[in-house]
Motif scaffolding. Structure first.
Motif, PDB file in Angstrom:
ATOM      1  N   TYR A 215     -31.012  16.083  55.991  1.00  0.00           N
ATOM      2  CA  TYR A 215     -31.362  15.552  57.305  1.00  0.00           C
ATOM      3  C   TYR A 215     -30.366  16.001  58.372  1.00  0.00           C
ATOM      4  O   TYR A 215     -30.701  16.153  59.528  1.00  0.00           O
TER       5      TYR A 215
ATOM      6  N   ILE B  88     -45.828  14.669  62.980  1.00  0.00           N
ATOM      7  CA  ILE B  88     -44.512  14.071  62.714  1.00  0.00           C
ATOM      8  C   ILE B  88     -43.962  13.289  63.906  1.00  0.00           C
ATOM      9  O   ILE B  88     -43.350  12.229  63.726  1.00  0.00           O
ATOM     10  N   PHE B  89     -44.163  13.804  65.121  1.00  0.00           N
ATOM     11  CA  PHE B  89     -43.441  13.212  66.246  1.00  0.00           C
ATOM     12  C   PHE B  89     -44.197  12.211  67.101  1.00  0.00           C
ATOM     13  O   PHE B  89     -43.642  11.182  67.481  1.00  0.00           O
TER      14      PHE B  89
ATOM     15  N   TYR C 267     -31.100   0.372  70.460  1.00  0.00           N
ATOM     16  CA  TYR C 267     -31.096   1.672  71.128  1.00  0.00           C
ATOM     17  C   TYR C 267     -31.302   1.493  72.627  1.00  0.00           C
ATOM     18  O   TYR C 267     -32.250   0.828  73.039  1.00  0.00           O
TER      19      TYR C 267
ATOM     20  N   ASN D  26     -40.100   8.605  55.897  1.00  0.00           N
ATOM     21  CA  ASN D  26     -40.635   8.272  57.231  1.00  0.00           C
ATOM     22  C   ASN D  26     -42.160   8.192  57.164  1.00  0.00           C
ATOM     23  O   ASN D  26     -42.792   8.985  56.464  1.00  0.00           O
TER      24      ASN D  26
ATOM     25  N   VAL E  98     -33.539  12.976  72.390  1.00  0.00           N
ATOM     26  CA  VAL E  98     -33.914  12.015  71.337  1.00  0.00           C
ATOM     27  C   VAL E  98     -34.666  12.732  70.213  1.00  0.00           C
ATOM     28  O   VAL E  98     -34.284  12.651  69.046  1.00  0.00           O
ATOM     29  N   THR E  99     -35.727  13.455  70.555  1.00  0.00           N
ATOM     30  CA  THR E  99     -36.468  14.156  69.484  1.00  0.00           C
ATOM     31  C   THR E  99     -35.691  15.387  68.993  1.00  0.00           C
ATOM     32  O   THR E  99     -35.886  15.819  67.852  1.00  0.00           O
TER      33      THR E  99
ATOM     34  N   ARG F 245     -40.097   3.598  58.806  1.00  0.00           N
ATOM     35  CA  ARG F 245     -39.544   4.249  57.615  1.00  0.00           C
ATOM     36  C   ARG F 245     -39.145   3.221  56.577  1.00  0.00           C
ATOM     37  O   ARG F 245     -38.947   2.040  56.904  1.00  0.00           O
TER      38      ARG F 245
ATOM     39  N   TYR G  27     -26.862   7.007  73.276  1.00  0.00           N
ATOM     40  CA  TYR G  27     -27.308   7.064  71.875  1.00  0.00           C
ATOM     41  C   TYR G  27     -26.193   7.699  71.040  1.00  0.00           C
ATOM     42  O   TYR G  27     -26.342   8.798  70.535  1.00  0.00           O
TER      43      TYR G  27
ATOM     44  N   ARG H  50     -32.851  15.342  67.996  1.00  0.00           N
ATOM     45  CA  ARG H  50     -32.020  14.906  66.864  1.00  0.00           C
ATOM     46  C   ARG H  50     -32.611  15.357  65.524  1.00  0.00           C
ATOM     47  O   ARG H  50     -31.908  15.459  64.533  1.00  0.00           O
ATOM     48  N   VAL H  51     -33.930  15.554  65.513  1.00  0.00           N
ATOM     49  CA  VAL H  51     -34.591  15.984  64.274  1.00  0.00           C
ATOM     50  C   VAL H  51     -35.317  17.311  64.565  1.00  0.00           C
ATOM     51  O   VAL H  51     -36.541  17.347  64.691  1.00  0.00           O
TER      52      VAL H  51
ATOM     53  N   TYR I  79     -44.769   8.603  65.451  1.00  0.00           N
ATOM     54  CA  TYR I  79     -43.478   7.970  65.110  1.00  0.00           C
ATOM     55  C   TYR I  79     -42.784   7.513  66.402  1.00  0.00           C
ATOM     56  O   TYR I  79     -42.275   6.392  66.495  1.00  0.00           O
ATOM     57  N   THR I  80     -42.780   8.400  67.386  1.00  0.00           N
ATOM     58  CA  THR I  80     -42.101   8.094  68.648  1.00  0.00           C
ATOM     59  C   THR I  80     -42.817   6.955  69.383  1.00  0.00           C
ATOM     60  O   THR I  80     -42.173   6.101  70.005  1.00  0.00           O
TER      61      THR I  80
ATOM     62  N   CYS J 149     -41.222  12.866  54.661  1.00  0.00           N
ATOM     63  CA  CYS J 149     -42.103  12.358  55.705  1.00  0.00           C
ATOM     64  C   CYS J 149     -43.525  12.305  55.130  1.00  0.00           C
ATOM     65  O   CYS J 149     -43.997  13.289  54.556  1.00  0.00           O
TER      66      CYS J 149
ATOM     67  N   TRP K 187     -40.442   3.942  70.039  1.00  0.00           N
ATOM     68  CA  TRP K 187     -40.014   3.751  71.435  1.00  0.00           C
ATOM     69  C   TRP K 187     -41.110   3.202  72.347  1.00  0.00           C
ATOM     70  O   TRP K 187     -40.823   2.863  73.501  1.00  0.00           O
TER      71      TRP K 187
HETATM   72  N1  UDP Z   1     -38.661  11.309  65.049  1.00  0.00           N
HETATM   73  C1  UDP Z   1     -40.018  11.421  64.851  1.00  0.00           C
HETATM   74  N2  UDP Z   1     -40.501  11.500  63.570  1.00  0.00           N
HETATM   75  C2  UDP Z   1     -39.695  11.460  62.496  1.00  0.00           C
HETATM   76  C3  UDP Z   1     -38.306  11.351  62.688  1.00  0.00           C
HETATM   77  C4  UDP Z   1     -37.827  11.262  63.985  1.00  0.00           C
HETATM   78  O1  UDP Z   1     -40.776  11.425  65.803  1.00  0.00           O
HETATM   79  O2  UDP Z   1     -40.199  11.507  61.345  1.00  0.00           O
HETATM   80  C5  UDP Z   1     -38.156  11.226  66.451  1.00  0.00           C
HETATM   81  C6  UDP Z   1     -38.260   9.781  66.966  1.00  0.00           C
HETATM   82  O3  UDP Z   1     -38.489   9.816  68.359  1.00  0.00           O
HETATM   83  C7  UDP Z   1     -36.876   9.257  66.653  1.00  0.00           C
HETATM   84  C8  UDP Z   1     -36.004  10.465  66.973  1.00  0.00           C
HETATM   85  O4  UDP Z   1     -36.789  11.587  66.514  1.00  0.00           O
HETATM   86  O5  UDP Z   1     -36.541   8.135  67.429  1.00  0.00           O
HETATM   87  C9  UDP Z   1     -34.655  10.469  66.319  1.00  0.00           C
HETATM   88  O6  UDP Z   1     -34.789  10.249  64.929  1.00  0.00           O
HETATM   89  P1  UDP Z   1     -33.588   9.758  64.013  1.00  0.00           P
HETATM   90  O7  UDP Z   1     -34.036   9.817  62.606  1.00  0.00           O
HETATM   91  O8  UDP Z   1     -32.355  10.501  64.396  1.00  0.00           O
HETATM   92  O9  UDP Z   1     -33.454   8.236  64.488  1.00  0.00           O
HETATM   93  P2  UDP Z   1     -32.390   7.079  64.120  1.00  0.00           P
HETATM   94  O10 UDP Z   1     -32.023   7.266  62.675  1.00  0.00           O
HETATM   95  O11 UDP Z   1     -31.243   7.215  65.067  1.00  0.00           O
HETATM   96  O12 UDP Z   1     -33.208   5.831  64.368  1.00  0.00           O
END
Ligand code: UDP
Length: 381
Positions: free
Chosen positions: A186, A152-153, A326, A283, A172-173, A292, A361, A175-176, A156-157, A86, A161
């Motif tokens: 990862y 980080i979040f 998505y 990312n 959703v968040t 990314r 998702y 996931r990471v 990106y979010t 990142c 989104w």
């Molecule tokens: N996310 C983020 N920063 C990052 C990676 C992920 O904010 O560097 C958040 C963002 O909201 C993203 C979600 O975590 O949509 C899920 O990330 P993932 O990498 O799983 O997304 P995908 O590969 O499914 O697009």
């Protein structure tokens, strides 16, 4: 004679087609809008002879052995553990944020203090969603949570989104998550691998059955129509089942309004170098308009003097213009989806499955699991 119509040749539709053909010995027609099978898992070798994922990086990972055993009938595997960096404050650091990241971003003594604080509050090797960590009352943990959230979040979010993390479903968040340990991968799942010759080849093999016919480049509505609560194939009432994996709002002519999806503009580039970046994905939360960059040579090693990279530019989904990737998780959208779901129950021979039809998702392993369970549970005869 067709017993089942499956709309959409993505993973959900293809798993069900394979089960119905092989286990029930019934005839299936798959109708696919695009000019290829595989849905968003579709991959192919590009002009640099590199296997690329046309709809963005698809990394298979699961804890479900049944899913692995099922797919192993159609492919052999290459072990692959996805790693992501990142880019924050001019530096590429490990993500998911873990103890290694602490030492990459903070001076040694501060990193050590934070590591100890995390260890005294959470179990080793556990995963803490950022929105959970943000609830910490401890001032050091609150500081760390704000740092991770801000760097980080949040941006990106916003790019991905068009929303703030806290305004979306927390899954959703999550996931990471922040990882209380030193694993830079990862994903932490037990099985992490890729079909040795790609997803498309695996799915082709799944569909290689005399009972399965596939029509690509065909819109469902060119062949089928809905009258009252029945499906018609051309002008004849279709007595079999329709397994629909596409967008539910489209199926019902947007009767309860459009369901929002997020789309991504996938921009591939050839770079005249052996390698472009250190890891498969980097990312960029805070810089550039893309989220990314993925370099496919790291995913599928290939001898080549060139390399192919993909920049992902998230955007709003527009009907007929771009691809829905998505579902967008807000309570309002879920309520609207539920209206469609309720209405769909009035159609006796309609079954909904998949990321678009269920507005969920799902990851690839979730889809396979869901389709296999669906097959077992539904009374297909
Ligand atoms: N996310 C983020 N920063 C990052 C990676 C992920 O904010 O560097 C958040 C963002 O909201 C993203 C979600 O975590 O949509 C899920 O990330 P993932 O990498 O799983 O997304 P995908 O590969 O499914 O697009």
């Amino acid at each position: 004679m067709i017993d089942y119509i499956i709309v959409g040749a993505g993973l959900a539709g293809c798993v069900l087609a394979e089960r119905i053909a092989n286990k029930l010995d019934k005839k299936v027609l798959i109708i696919e809008k695009r000019n290829h099978i595989g849905g968003n898992c579709f991959d192919y070798k590009d002009e640099n002879n590199i296997l690329i994922h046309k709809y963005g990086p698809h990394l298979f990972h699961t804890n479900n052995k049944e899913v692995v055993d099922y797919l192993s009938q159609f492919t052999s595997w290459d072990i692959y553990n996805h790693e992501v960096l990142c880019f924050i404050d001019g530096k590429k650091v490990s993500i998911p944020f873990n103890f290694n990241t602490l030492y990459e971003v903070f001076p040694q003594s501060k990193a050590k203090a934070l590591e100890e604080k995390l260890l005294s509050n959470f179990e080793y090797n556990s995963k803490i969603p950022i929105l959970e960590l943000k609830k910490s009352e401890d001032k050091d943990l609150a500081f760390l949570a704000d740092y991770i959230y801000d760097k980080i979040f949040v941006n990106y979010t916003a790019k991905q989104w068009g929303m703030k993390p806290e305004d979306m479903d927390s899954a959703v968040t999550a996931r990471v998550p922040v990882f209380i340990g030193r694993d830079n991968r990862y994903f932490n799942d037990k099985y992490q691998m890729l079909p040795a010759n790609g997803y498309t080849k695996m799915i082709e093999k799944m569909l290689n059955h005399k009972n399965i016919k596939i029509m690509t480049n065909t819109d469902f509505k060119e062949l089928c129509s809905l009258k009252e609560k029945d499906f018609y194939l051309f002008d004849t009432k279709f007595e079999g089942k329709v397994i629909y994996t596409g967008q539910i709002d489209e199926l019902f002519d947007y009767k309860f309004g459009e369901l929002p999806y997020r789309s991504v503009d996938m921009k591939f580039e050839t770079v005249e170098k052996k390698f472009y970046q250190e890891k498969a994905t980097v990312n960029y939360p805070n810089d550039y308009d893309f989220t990314r960059i993925t370099e496919f040579k790291h995913i599928h090693p290939t001898k080549s003097d060139k390399t192919t990279i993909l920049k992902e530019y998230p955007q709003e989904y527009r009907i007929g213009v771009n691809t829905p990737y998505y579902p967008i998780f807000t309570s309002t959208n879920q309520e609207n989806y539920n209206k469609y779901l309720e209405y769909s129950k009035e159609f006796e021979n309609l079954l909904l499955v998949g990321r678009l039809a269920e507005y969920k998702y799902y990851d690839m392993d979730d889809i396979v699991e869901r389709a296999l369970e669906f097959f077992k549970k539904e009374n297909f005869d």
